[in-house]
Design an enzyme around this catalytic site. Structure first.
Site, short mmCIF file in Angstrom:
data_model
loop_
_atom_site.label_atom_id
_atom_site.label_comp_id
_atom_site.label_asym_id
_atom_site.label_seq_id
_atom_site.Cartn_x
_atom_site.Cartn_y
_atom_site.Cartn_z
N ASP A 111 1.14 -1.18 -0.03
CA ASP A 111 0.38 0.05 0.23
C ASP A 111 0.94 1.03 0.30
OD1 ASP A 111 -2.01 -1.26 0.27
OD2 ASP A 111 -2.49 -1.12 2.25
N ARG A 162 -1.26 -0.62 -8.27
CA ARG A 162 -2.50 -0.21 -7.98
C ARG A 162 -2.60 1.02 -7.71
NH1 ARG A 162 -3.89 -0.94 -2.21
NH2 ARG A 162 -3.89 -3.16 -2.57
C1 LIG Z 1 -8.78 -1.39 -3.14
C2 LIG Z 1 -8.40 -0.10 -2.86
C3 LIG Z 1 -7.45 -0.28 -2.53
C4 LIG Z 1 -6.51 1.62 -2.04
N1 LIG Z 1 -5.23 1.57 -1.56
C5 LIG Z 1 -5.02 3.01 -1.33
C6 LIG Z 1 -3.70 2.83 -1.28
O1 LIG Z 1 -2.95 2.73 -1.15
N2 LIG Z 1 -3.19 4.23 -0.45
C7 LIG Z 1 -4.00 6.00 -0.86
O2 LIG Z 1 -3.77 6.97 -0.61
N3 LIG Z 1 -5.37 5.21 -1.17
C8 LIG Z 1 -5.86 4.21 -1.41
N4 LIG Z 1 -7.35 4.20 -1.67
C9 LIG Z 1 -7.94 4.54 -2.08
C10 LIG Z 1 -8.03 5.92 -2.63
O3 LIG Z 1 -7.15 6.69 -2.72
C11 LIG Z 1 -9.40 7.14 -3.33
O4 LIG Z 1 -8.68 7.62 -1.68
C12 LIG Z 1 -10.53 6.36 -2.16
O5 LIG Z 1 -10.71 5.14 -3.45
C13 LIG Z 1 -11.88 7.10 -3.15
O6 LIG Z 1 -11.59 8.09 -4.56
P1 LIG Z 1 -12.19 7.00 -5.69
O7 LIG Z 1 -11.57 7.07 -7.00
O8 LIG Z 1 -12.88 5.75 -4.89
O9 LIG Z 1 -13.00 8.33 -6.27
P2 LIG Z 1 -13.88 9.27 -5.05
O10 LIG Z 1 -15.06 10.58 -5.93
O11 LIG Z 1 -13.54 9.79 -3.75
O12 LIG Z 1 -15.00 8.47 -4.28
C14 LIG Z 1 -16.74 8.24 -5.89
C15 LIG Z 1 -17.48 7.68 -4.49
O13 LIG Z 1 -17.38 6.29 -4.13
C16 LIG Z 1 -17.96 5.81 -2.84
N5 LIG Z 1 -16.13 5.84 -1.78
C17 LIG Z 1 -14.83 6.02 -2.10
N6 LIG Z 1 -14.49 5.77 -1.21
C18 LIG Z 1 -15.79 5.71 0.04
C19 LIG Z 1 -15.07 5.44 0.95
N7 LIG Z 1 -14.12 5.15 1.80
N8 LIG Z 1 -16.22 4.61 1.79
C20 LIG Z 1 -17.72 4.61 1.78
N9 LIG Z 1 -17.73 5.09 0.46
C21 LIG Z 1 -17.11 5.40 -0.72
C22 LIG Z 1 -18.53 7.70 -2.41
O14 LIG Z 1 -20.04 7.35 -2.97
C23 LIG Z 1 -17.98 8.52 -3.65
O15 LIG Z 1 -18.90 9.05 -4.13
C24 LIG Z 1 -7.32 2.65 -2.28
C25 LIG Z 1 -8.53 2.61 -2.80
C26 LIG Z 1 -8.95 1.14 -3.12
C27 LIG Z 1 -9.95 0.75 -4.11
#
Ligand SMILES: Cc1cc2nc3c(=O)[nH]c(=O)nc-3n(C[C@H](O)[C@H](O)[C@H](O)COP(=O)(O)OP(=O)(O)OC[C@H]3O[C@@H](n4cnc5c(N)ncnc54)[C@H](O)[C@@H]3O)c2cc1C
Length: 293
Positions: A111, A162
């Site tokens: 991560d 990722r």
């Molecule tokens: C499999 C996976 C691994 C990840 N690993 C890392 C990492 O190693 N380092 C890092 O910095 N970030 C990590 N992230 C988090 C990522 O950086 C984002 O902060 C997160 O995915 C939200 O961004 P989004 O692209 O989904 O878009 P957004 O616009 O933020 O989200 C789109 C929609 O998804 C829903 N949503 C998104 N996140 C959440 C949540 N946590 N809880 C509830 N609803 C939510 C909401 O409805 C939102 O409107 C990871 C995310 C995923 C999916």
């Protein structure tokens, strides 16, 4: 914040406290044709002993995955392995975990944490690859301005990446701040990674980026084995099901462990947006609105 409230908020996003909980959730996901990546919840380690407990816990996870025949790899945070205590300690722990994974033909995703750890994280990844460990991948954050340069620098390794937006709040000097700016950077990074011949896990719940991701993999003529989508446990499950139904491979990030309280609290403190997601999600459940789920 009271534990009961944090527990309520985090319940859907965490598999439980024990390895048996994790196995049960991964089995359910696998039955629904979703792959998993298991994350042993551990806060930033404050002693060598704590880091060794995490190494041990991952060893148990690999055993459970093999014993139960689960379709899952693991995700790991380097601060839980001691990155902020001593680089060498973290290095030794990480190599151990990656070797354990290799023994059962498994894969370790490192991560990405906040920007103070980015360079060391990438350096450790290079060290692993330099010593012939190919069962390991990294995470790049589209919000960071440096990510596009990192992609170019890592190109010779054809890294398994990722791609995420990035969860940590970072200053404008080093990170894009605007919603659309970050989306644009995500698409740019995805294109460059494809260009570099990387296997990319497109990790997002953002409808626009899901559409762009699907468009770009089709444009490059990739088969479903040549990429995957990733989402977090309990988030946008309808969108997740749609991806699977449309023939894409999807991996769900499944955190579990004793440290659920510290983990959830820290996520909420780091990025209060999460509280907003949970609130709007709860509202749409209450009022039956499908929204973008
Ligand atoms: C499999 C996976 C691994 C990840 N690993 C890392 C990492 O190693 N380092 C890092 O910095 N970030 C990590 N992230 C988090 C990522 O950086 C984002 O902060 C997160 O995915 C939200 O961004 P989004 O692209 O989904 O878009 P957004 O616009 O933020 O989200 C789109 C929609 O998804 C829903 N949503 C998104 N996140 C959440 C949540 N946590 N809880 C509830 N609803 C939510 C909401 O409805 C939102 O409107 C990871 C995310 C995923 C999916």
């Amino acid at each position: 914040m009271p534990r009961s409230l944090v527990r309520r908020v985090s319940d859907r996003y965490i598999a439980g406290t024990t390895i048996a909980d994790a196995v049960r959730v991964v089995r359910e996901l696998n039955a629904a044709e979703k792959m998993a990546t298991l994350d042993v919840l551990g806060e930033e380690a404050t002693s060598r002993r704590e880091t060794l407990e995490i190494v041990r816990a991952y060893h148990d996870v690999f055993e459970a995955i093999e014993r139960e025949g689960l379709d899952s790899n693991v995700s790991i945070k380097l601060t839980a392995l001691g990155l902020n205590l001593a680089y060498e300690l973290c290095r030794a722990n990480l190599f151990k975990v990656v070797r354990h994974a290799a023994e059962s033909g498994n894969f370790v995703r490192i991560d990405m944490e906040d920007s103070t750890t980015t360079s060391d994280t990438l350096e450790l990844y290079r060290e692993l690859r330099g010593e012939g460990h190919d069962n390991v991948g990294i995470v790049l954050q589209a919000a960071l301005r440096r990510s596009i340069r990192d992609i170019h620098a890592l190109q010779p390794l054809r890294p398994n990446v990722r791609l995420v937006k990035g969860i940590y709040l970072e200053p404008p000097l080093i990170a894009f701040q605007g919603f659309e700016e970050i989306q644009e950077s995500f698409v740019r990074c995805l294109r460059e990674l494809h260009q570099a011949g990387s296997y990319v896990a497109i990790a997002t719940h953002d409808e626009h980026l899901l559409t762009e991701g699907k468009r770009l993999v089709a444009e490059r003529g990739l088969t479903p084995e040549q990429y995957e989508f990733q989402m977090l446990l309990g988030v946008r499950e309808l969108a997740a099901n749609r991806l699977v139904r449309d023939g894409h491979r999807l991996r769900i990030y499944v955190p579990f462990g004793e440290h659920w309280y510290q983990y959830s609290l820290r996520r909420l403190q780091e990025n209060p947006k999460i509280a907003g997601y949970v609130a709007s999600d709860t509202m749409s459940r209450l009022f039956g609105a499908d929204g973008r789920r």
